[in-house]
Structure formats: structure tokens, C-alpha cells
Design a protein around this motif. Structure first.
Motif, PDB file in Angstrom:
ATOM      1  N   ILE A 148       0.865  -1.180   0.000  1.00 40.05           N
ATOM      2  CA  ILE A 148       0.000   0.000   0.000  1.00 40.05           C
ATOM      3  C   ILE A 148       0.896   1.223   0.000  1.00 40.05           C
ATOM      4  N   THR A 149       0.649   2.154  -0.919  1.00 37.31           N
ATOM      5  CA  THR A 149       1.484   3.343  -1.060  1.00 37.31           C
ATOM      6  C   THR A 149       0.590   4.576  -1.195  1.00 37.31           C
ATOM      7  N   PRO A 150       1.023   5.738  -0.716  1.00 40.83           N
ATOM      8  CA  PRO A 150       0.170   6.935  -0.778  1.00 40.83           C
ATOM      9  C   PRO A 150      -0.027   7.447  -2.206  1.00 40.83           C
ATOM     10  N   GLU A 151      -1.185   8.051  -2.433  1.00 44.52           N
ATOM     11  CA  GLU A 151      -1.450   8.769  -3.677  1.00 44.52           C
ATOM     12  C   GLU A 151      -1.045  10.231  -3.475  1.00 44.52           C
ATOM     13  N   THR A 176      -1.518  10.348  -8.850  1.00 45.96           N
ATOM     14  CA  THR A 176      -0.826   9.097  -9.127  1.00 45.96           C
ATOM     15  C   THR A 176      -0.191   8.579  -7.837  1.00 45.96           C
ATOM     16  N   PRO A 177       0.127   7.300  -7.741  1.00 44.38           N
ATOM     17  CA  PRO A 177       0.878   6.816  -6.579  1.00 44.38           C
ATOM     18  C   PRO A 177       2.206   7.562  -6.478  1.00 44.38           C
ATOM     19  N   CYS A 178       2.607   7.919  -5.283  1.00 43.52           N
ATOM     20  CA  CYS A 178       3.825   8.719  -5.108  1.00 43.52           C
ATOM     21  C   CYS A 178       5.048   8.021  -5.695  1.00 43.52           C
ATOM     22  N   ARG A 191      -3.264  13.273   2.038  1.00 45.46           N
ATOM     23  CA  ARG A 191      -3.375  12.711   3.381  1.00 45.46           C
ATOM     24  C   ARG A 191      -4.457  13.462   4.157  1.00 45.46           C
ATOM     25  N   ASP A 192      -5.014  12.808   5.179  1.00 45.80           N
ATOM     26  CA  ASP A 192      -5.977  13.439   6.077  1.00 45.80           C
ATOM     27  C   ASP A 192      -7.167  14.040   5.343  1.00 45.80           C
ATOM     28  N   PRO A 193      -8.068  13.256   4.789  1.00 46.51           N
ATOM     29  CA  PRO A 193      -8.097  11.781   4.864  1.00 46.51           C
ATOM     30  C   PRO A 193      -7.099  11.154   3.892  1.00 46.51           C
ATOM     31  N   ASP A 194      -6.486  10.066   4.333  1.00 42.44           N
ATOM     32  CA  ASP A 194      -5.466   9.418   3.517  1.00 42.44           C
ATOM     33  C   ASP A 194      -6.086   8.730   2.301  1.00 42.44           C
ATOM     34  N   VAL A 195      -5.452   8.934   1.161  1.00 39.23           N
ATOM     35  CA  VAL A 195      -5.840   8.228  -0.058  1.00 39.23           C
ATOM     36  C   VAL A 195      -4.671   7.340  -0.448  1.00 39.23           C
ATOM     37  N   ASP A 196      -4.858   6.042  -0.380  1.00 37.36           N
ATOM     38  CA  ASP A 196      -3.773   5.096  -0.645  1.00 37.36           C
ATOM     39  C   ASP A 196      -4.066   4.268  -1.887  1.00 37.36           C
ATOM     40  N   PHE A 197      -3.002   3.754  -2.456  1.00 37.15           N
ATOM     41  CA  PHE A 197      -3.061   2.936  -3.666  1.00 37.15           C
ATOM     42  C   PHE A 197      -2.610   1.529  -3.302  1.00 37.15           C
ATOM     43  N   SER A 198      -3.484   0.558  -3.488  1.00 38.33           N
ATOM     44  CA  SER A 198      -3.155  -0.838  -3.165  1.00 38.33           C
ATOM     45  C   SER A 198      -2.581  -1.541  -4.390  1.00 38.33           C
ATOM     46  N   ILE A 199      -1.380  -2.061  -4.255  1.00 37.07           N
ATOM     47  CA  ILE A 199      -0.752  -2.830  -5.326  1.00 37.07           C
ATOM     48  C   ILE A 199      -1.047  -4.301  -5.075  1.00 37.07           C
ATOM     49  N   MET A 200      -1.684  -4.942  -6.061  1.00 37.53           N
ATOM     50  CA  MET A 200      -2.163  -6.313  -5.894  1.00 37.53           C
ATOM     51  C   MET A 200      -1.563  -7.240  -6.953  1.00 37.53           C
ATOM     52  N   LEU A 201      -1.325  -8.475  -6.541  1.00 33.53           N
ATOM     53  CA  LEU A 201      -0.975  -9.539  -7.479  1.00 33.53           C
ATOM     54  C   LEU A 201      -2.268 -10.262  -7.846  1.00 33.53           C
TER      55      LEU A 201
END
Length: 312
Positions: free
Chosen positions: A166-169, A243-245, A263-273
Motif C-alpha cells: 500500500i502506497t500513498p497517492e 498518481t501513486p507517489c 493525506r488526512d483523509p489518507d488516499v492510498d493505492f493498493s498494489i495487488m498480485l
């Protein structure tokens, strides 16, 4: 009772179950509709149960088919795993696999991953296919891809998802004397023009909510299919993108881009296999995924350290 069917019976049953259609299953498994129908009827006779209800369009699995499907998946994965283990003992063994990756992750992470992988696995051929996250599950199901590295998917039948990172947008803009790169903590003070990556509707709601919480309003929007074209537009104009950072290099891109963390509210990018439920990745593919995840984590951690210093 002992099972007297064939492995082909199981594969075609799994395809029909996942595709909800004998015709689609035949296309996927390079068979014919009548051939799939014959194998399913044969299975139903052997098991003395009804596996599918034939509809006007497609088929519907019965409750007993749900149970049989789960066990068939275990069987196919076991066969795949055994085959992979035996293949490692074949003299001169050379592996090959095809991986689909979304544009947001090809820009900065693929190159160092391939460089490392080529050194440790010189006899393995890797084919990279860049495509949208919404298309990758079907490409896996059809056999066009062995697996994919993407973001959250819709839970398609026959596709298994495993979270890698999981990485920040972030909101990316052109670096200027007034707003130098690579990191800015001040939100835009006027309405912005934003370029969206195509087919990211699922992420827009969270992004727009975060922008609104930071009193950032959007004046104009457009969609661009190409990640590189989108960054080129941002680097040349007052257009921004999200975009993801980890897509931005804080050193190499500091003269070109400035990023504002969402951030605040945090928007994250989930990297999935993403992979087929019935298959097991070959060891070489697992090694590639591990290296890709390490490179992605290294890039993400670099930004997280900067966020901490800036108290973002």
C-alpha cells in the motif's frame, strides 16, 4: 467413491463454472461448445449430480457445483505446483512467463526489477504487457497473461488477489519557482485542471473527497490513456494529475514535478498480485513478484521518509 473422470473434465468444468457459459469456456480452453457440454454431461453422470442449470443464455452453477469447484481448484493448483517443482530438475530448463502491469507501475518500478531479475535468472524470458487494471483479470482468465500486478479488482470469479503493498497517492503538478519540487505541503490556492488516468473511476470518489477536504476545487478535467503522455502534459503546463507517489522519483524528477500528498483523509493505492485461482505461479514468477515488491517498497519508503520530515 473414486473419481474416474479425466483432468480435461476438471479443467473444462472449472472454465464453465468461472465463465458461466459453455461457449466462453470452450473459447478459453481452445475447445468447442459441444465438447465442453459433452465433458460436463460425462462428469454429471460419473458423479450422479447436476452441476449446471442450462439457461437461455449461459449456465448457472448448482450448490453442489460450488463445492466441487473449490476441490477442483485445489487439485489443479496441486498439479501445477508438482509440475513446477519437477521442471526445476530438467537439464537446461528455461522458464518463460507473461505479466500484465498497469501504467502507474511501469514508469519507475519495472526497469530496476527487470535489471535485477535478468542477473539472477538469465535463462528466463519475461514479457511485460502494459494494460488497464479493468482489463487485466480477463486477460489472465483467457491465458493471455500468467499473472498481473495491478490495483484492487472487482472480485471476478476464477481470479485470486494478493496484496503486495500500500502506497500513498499524491497530486502531481509542474515544479515552478513558486512551487519547487519534489515535495510541497501547500495546497493549490486556485481551482485546478486535473488529468485523470483512464478507467480509474473506482479511485476518483476517494480522491475527490480528499481534495474537497483540503478546499481544492476542480475547474477542468480530461482523461489520458498513456501514463507517460499524462506526465508530459503535467510537466509542460498547469495541468495536474493524481498518481501513486512511487511513480515520481524525488531526485531525478525534482526539477520537473512537485507532489502534494493526499493525506488526512489518507488516499492510498493498493498494489495487488492477480492470478488464476486454479494455477500456481512458477518459482521464477514468484521471484519476479518479490523483486518488484521490493523495488516498489523502496520507492514508496523514500517518499514516506520525506513526508515524515515535512510532518505531512
Amino acid at each position: 467413491m473414486p473419481f474416474r473422470g479425466s483432468l480435461q473434465d476438471i479443467r473444462l468444468f472449472v472454465a464453465a463454472y468461472e465463465e458461466k457459459s459453455f461457449t466462453a469456456a470452450a473459447q478459453r480452453e481452445n475447445s468447442t461448445q459441444s465438447g465442453v457440454s459433452h465433458h460436463i454431461r460425462q462428469l454429471e453422470m460419473l458423479l450422479n449430480v447436476k452441476l449446471f442449470v442450462r439457461e437461455k443464455v449461459g449456465v448457472t452453477a448448482t450448490p453442489v457445483a460450488d463445492i466441487f469447484y473449490r476441490k477442483c481448484i485445489e487439485t489443479l493448483r496441486g498439479i501445477d505446483d508438482a509440475t513446477n517443482r519437477v521442471a526445476q530438475f530438467v537439464p537446461g530448463h528455461q522458464g518463460t512467463f507473461t505479466v500484465g502491469i498497469i501504467p502507474a507501475l511501469t514508469h519507475r518500478i519495472v526497469a530496476p526489477t527487470l535489471m535485477r531479475f535478468a542477473q539472477s535468472h538469465p535463462n528466463v524470458k519475461v514479457r511485460i504487457v502494459e494494460s488497464f487494471g479493468s482489463l487485466l483479470p480477463q486477460m489472465i482468465a483467457s491465458g493471455e497473461l500468467d499473472f498481473a500486478i495491478s490495483t484492487l479488482h472487482g472480485g471476478e470469479t476464477g481470479i485470486r488477489a494478493r496484496q503486495l503493498l500500500i502506497t500513498p497517492e499524491c497530486l502531481v503538478s509542474q515544479a515552478t519557482p513558486e512551487q519547487p519540487g519534489p515535495l510541497t505541503t501547500a495546497p493549490p490556492n486556485r481551482p485546478i485542471n486535473i488529468a485523470w488516468a483512464s478507467r480509474m473511476e473506482g479511485r476518483r470518489a476517494a480522491i475527490m473527497a480528499c481534495l474537497s477536504a483540503h478546499d481544492i476545487t476542480v475547474d477542468a478535467e480530461l482523461e489520458i490513456d498513456s501514463a507517460l503522455a499524462m506526465l508530459d502534459l503535467v510537466g509542460r503546463s498547469d495541468w495536474r494529475t493524481v498518481t501513486p507517489c512511487l511513480m515520481i522519483d524525488p531526485e531525478a524528477d525534482r526539477q520537473r514535478f512537485a507532489i502534494y500528498p493526499l493525506r488526512d483523509p489518507d488516499v492510498d493505492f493498493s498494489i495487488m498480485l492477480l492470478e488464476r485461482t486454479a494455477n500456481v505461479l512458477v518459482p521464477e514468477a514468484e521471484a519476479f513478484v518479490e523483486m518488484f515488491t521490493e523495488e516498489a517498497r523502496r520507492a514508496s519508503d523514500g517518499w514516506m521518509e520525506r513526508f515524515a520530515v515535512a510532518q505531512v
